[in-house]
Motif scaffolding. Structure first.
Motif, PDB file in Angstrom:
ATOM      1  N   SER B  35       1.088  -1.268   0.052  1.00 15.05           N
ATOM      2  CA  SER B  35       0.200  -0.079   0.045  1.00 15.05           C
ATOM      3  C   SER B  35       0.845   1.304   0.038  1.00 15.05           C
ATOM      4  O   SER B  35       0.471   2.365  -0.571  1.00 15.05           O
ATOM      5  CB  SER B  35      -1.269  -0.139   1.094  1.00 15.05           C
ATOM      6  N   ARG B  38       1.621   1.283  -3.905  1.00 20.42           N
ATOM      7  CA  ARG B  38       0.676   2.326  -4.451  1.00 20.42           C
ATOM      8  C   ARG B  38       0.494   3.024  -4.339  1.00 20.42           C
ATOM      9  O   ARG B  38       0.056   4.112  -5.243  1.00 20.42           O
ATOM     10  CB  ARG B  38       0.207   1.306  -4.498  1.00 20.42           C
ATOM     11  N   THR B  39       0.239   4.003  -2.776  1.00 25.15           N
ATOM     12  CA  THR B  39      -0.132   5.521  -2.685  1.00 25.15           C
ATOM     13  C   THR B  39       1.378   6.473  -2.974  1.00 25.15           C
ATOM     14  O   THR B  39       0.718   6.685  -4.280  1.00 25.15           O
ATOM     15  CB  THR B  39       0.776   5.691  -0.854  1.00 25.15           C
ATOM     16  N   TYR B  42       0.532   6.073  -7.131  1.00 21.85           N
ATOM     17  CA  TYR B  42      -1.079   6.608  -7.752  1.00 21.85           C
ATOM     18  C   TYR B  42      -0.794   7.249  -6.997  1.00 21.85           C
ATOM     19  O   TYR B  42      -1.959   8.921  -8.102  1.00 21.85           O
ATOM     20  CB  TYR B  42      -2.119   5.627  -6.953  1.00 21.85           C
ATOM     21  N   LEU B  43      -1.380   8.331  -6.254  1.00 15.90           N
ATOM     22  CA  LEU B  43      -2.316   9.589  -4.788  1.00 15.90           C
ATOM     23  C   LEU B  43      -0.721  10.483  -5.526  1.00 15.90           C
ATOM     24  O   LEU B  43      -0.168  10.558  -5.253  1.00 15.90           O
ATOM     25  CB  LEU B  43      -2.398   9.186  -3.661  1.00 15.90           C
ATOM     26  N   ARG B  44      -1.929  11.913  -5.088  1.00 14.20           N
ATOM     27  CA  ARG B  44      -1.323  13.141  -5.606  1.00 14.20           C
ATOM     28  C   ARG B  44      -1.871  13.896  -5.270  1.00 14.20           C
ATOM     29  O   ARG B  44      -3.259  13.915  -4.730  1.00 14.20           O
ATOM     30  CB  ARG B  44      -0.985  13.209  -6.963  1.00 14.20           C
ATOM     31  N   ASN B  45      -1.379  14.847  -4.583  1.00 14.58           N
ATOM     32  CA  ASN B  45      -1.494  16.330  -4.033  1.00 14.58           C
ATOM     33  C   ASN B  45      -2.307  16.711  -5.448  1.00 14.58           C
ATOM     34  O   ASN B  45      -3.413  17.650  -5.158  1.00 14.58           O
ATOM     35  CB  ASN B  45      -0.654  16.997  -3.667  1.00 14.58           C
ATOM     36  N   ASN B  46      -1.858  17.181  -6.689  1.00 20.25           N
ATOM     37  CA  ASN B  46      -2.922  17.649  -7.540  1.00 20.25           C
ATOM     38  C   ASN B  46      -3.533  19.541  -6.646  1.00 20.25           C
ATOM     39  O   ASN B  46      -4.253  19.861  -6.713  1.00 20.25           O
ATOM     40  CB  ASN B  46      -3.793  17.518  -7.671  1.00 20.25           C
TER      41      ASN B  46
END
Ligand SMILES: Cc1cc2nc3c(=O)[nH]c(=O)nc-3n(C[C@H](O)[C@H](O)[C@H](O)COP(=O)(O)OP(=O)(O)OC[C@H]3O[C@@H](n4cnc5c(N)ncnc54)[C@H](O)[C@@H]3O)c2cc1C
Ligand SMILES: [Zn+2]
Lengths: 435, 93
Positions: B35, B38-39, B42-46
């Protein structure tokens, strides 16, 4: 929303409680004969109440459709739709209006095909002409590799009963005589994926139709109302702070597409979304000559002809993150070059205007729908460049989620948790250029 | 035209560059959990505002560099070289 149990049986998802009335041929004649037509406003404005059962953030197609299906299918009418600007001022009023269901994954095909079905009956249901023109959709292949992907897509589509087949250059020429299918161009056309039920729909009409119908059910549509904060307590949503005051509510739906990260930030929900502009352009109107929607992934361009005769062009998203909606000369230059490779006959056409809208891109080109880690905070986001065609099904399914308290099967594959579990729904091959 | 100053080549049209998106801390692949990995993937602050991001000068020197830019109006605050060559004397736009 589990406390609302007594709902009618299995047909409820297909039948609204009442038909939306008010517009008719007789009314058109009556108003047409008056010196100043006296049409009523299509929806009303209201004072902001300090409590709503459901608050939907974003008055685009998705927010409005969710409100409409909550009211018409589940009897949940104590609903507010908030938009910081005007209804349809986001992607819903800026898109190139293409609808189709020839996607790449079984999950995607089933989902988008449901939307196409809803669209086919929407004008009658909303009593609003949405001008759905099912003129067919062509995705051109300029290489063996893309021809193979199209064969694959056609097979996935057919298994699910979606009309989709690979055709050769002669058939393409019959469907769209203006296309250059000779071996002259740098990237000759080798074949195409043909999807007869695809087409274009009047995007503003869909927004206005849902808005008017929701209003008739008693939903409050608040334009010029910006959400600036979301209150939570013990991991649950308790209210929404807006530029016009606070609303207490236990259920919030984020339908803000390109701006959705900013709303998620208010409750600490992280997603993979990256916001980027997508540009489009329209020419002066000419006589009808182009039937199908034509997409070329290799040339990064697509084109369709509107009912007014204008050609509408689009491409892929701009290649870096931005919240700016400025068009660029690079875009229109590249576009013109590519369009002329496809249709050399258009060299004298003049572009009337170009524009951009914000797209909430996800890594797998599929949406993010469903609950989040915060109780009562739901998302309907990640619509990237493909959310117009999905408006009806997304609204229908989000309403079902809110009414039942759990994600319906059709949208289960699109949950936010898929990024941490690694179960992505890869649609890039079917969605990056053709929207 | 949006102009991005390459720390090696100077100001160029942004179409010469390839964006690699916001800079995210990369966990150690040998110890990261799935995890965590994958964080990172994939995960973004945008953010709508200042972002620290990485660029590649594709149609120029073909080197990587970092930039700080405002995603609302494309103001470029500074660009600088990576790694050993990061001297803090980035090009100010
Ligand atoms: C140029 C272009 C072409 C496209 N072509 C197609 C196509 O051919 N086919 C297709 O299927 N899709 C297409 N799309 C994608 C499609 O337009 C979008 O996915 C879709 O419109 C998203 O609808 P929505 O209702 O979720 O969001 P939007 O219509 O973007 O609505 C979001 C709303 O949220 C509001 N908002 C934002 N922040 C706040 C806040 N803090 N408080 C209150 N309100 C807020 C905004 O004002 C906005 O009205 C295209 C997009 C663009 C830009
Ligand atoms: Zn350089």
């Amino acid at each position: 929303m589990t406390r609302r149990q007594a709902r009618p049986g299995p047909t409820r998802a297909d039948k609204p409680r009442t038909r939306v009335s008010g517009y008719s041929a007789a009314a058109l004649v009556r108003q047409g004969l008056r010196s100043t037509p006296g049409w009523e406003r299509a929806w009303g404005s209201h004072d902001l109440r300090d409590r709503y059962e459901v608050v939907i953030i974003g008055g685009g197609l998705h927010g409005l459709a969710t409100a409409y299906y909550l009211a018409s299918r589940h009897g949940i009418t104590d609903v507010a739709v908030l938009d910081k600007g005007y209804l349809g001022g986001g992607g819903s009023g800026r898109n190139t209006a293409i609808a189709r269901s020839n996607y790449l994954t079984p999950e995607g095909v089933a989902f988008y095909d449901r939307s196409l079905n809803l669209y086919e009956n929407l004008a009658a249901e909303l009593n609003f002409n949405i001008m759905f023109s099912q003129r067919g959709h062509l995705t051109l292949a300029h290489s063996d590799a893309s021809l193979r992907t199209m064969r694959w897509r056609a097979e996935v589509n057919k298994v699910q009963g979606v009309d989709s087949e690979v055709i050769d250059p002669d058939d393409i020429k019959n469907l769209a005589p203006a296309l250059d299918v000779s071996d002259e161009p740098r990237y000759p056309v080798l074949g195409a994926l043909y999807h007869p039920p695809g087409g274009i729909i009047r995007h503003d009409a869909v927004v206005w139709g849902y808005a008017r119908a929701s209003d008739l059910y008693g939903v409050h549509l608040h334009q010029g109302t910006e959400v600036v904060g979301i209150d939570t307590g013990h991991g649950k949503v308790t209210g929404v702070q807006t530029s016009r005051g606070r609303i207490s509510t236990g259920t919030v739906v984020n339908c803000t597409a390109g701006w959705s990260t900013l709303i998620n930030d208010m409750v600490g929900v992280r997603t993979p979304i990256v916001t980027a502009p997508l540009q489009a352009a329209v020419t002066e109107p000419v006589k009808p000559f182009l039937d199908p929607v034509v997409v070329s992934g290799t040339l990064h361009v697509y084109v369709s002809q509107t009912a007014r005769g204008e050609l509408v062009f689009g491409a892929s998203v701009d290649p870096f993150a931005q919240y700016s909606m400025r068009g660029s000369l690079d875009f229109i230059e590249g576009l013109a070059g590519h369009v002329l490779e496809l249709m050399p006959g258009l060299s004298k056409m003049r572009v009337l205007r170009q524009w951009a809208g914000l797209c909430d891109m996800t890594p797998d080109y599929s949406p993010i729908m469903g609950p989040t880690g915060v109780e009562g905070f739901h998302v309907d986001i990640g619509w990237g460049t493909y959310g117009f065609k999905a408006g009806p099904v997304a609204g229908e399914q989000m309403a079902l989620l809110i009414a039942d308290g759990k994600p319906p099967a059709l949208i289960e594959p699109f949950g936010l948790d898929r990024f941490l579990s690694g179960e992505l729904v890869g649609e890039k091959g079917a969605a990056s250029v053709g929207h | 035209m949006i102009v991005l100053p390459c720390p090696w080549c100077g100001p160029r049209n942004v179409t010469e560059f390839h964006s690699l998106g916001e800079v995210v801390d990369r966990p150690d692949p040998r110890t990261a959990t799935r995890s965590e990995w994958r964080t990172y993937l994939y995960l973004r602050n945008n953010p709508a505002g200042r972002v620290h991001e990485r660029w590649f000068h594709r149609a120029g020197c073909r080197r990587f560099f970092d930039a700080e830019r405002d995603t609302r109006d494309n103001t470029v605050f500074s660009t600088w070289r990576l790694g050993r060559e990061e001297t803090g004397t980035g090009v100010e736009a």
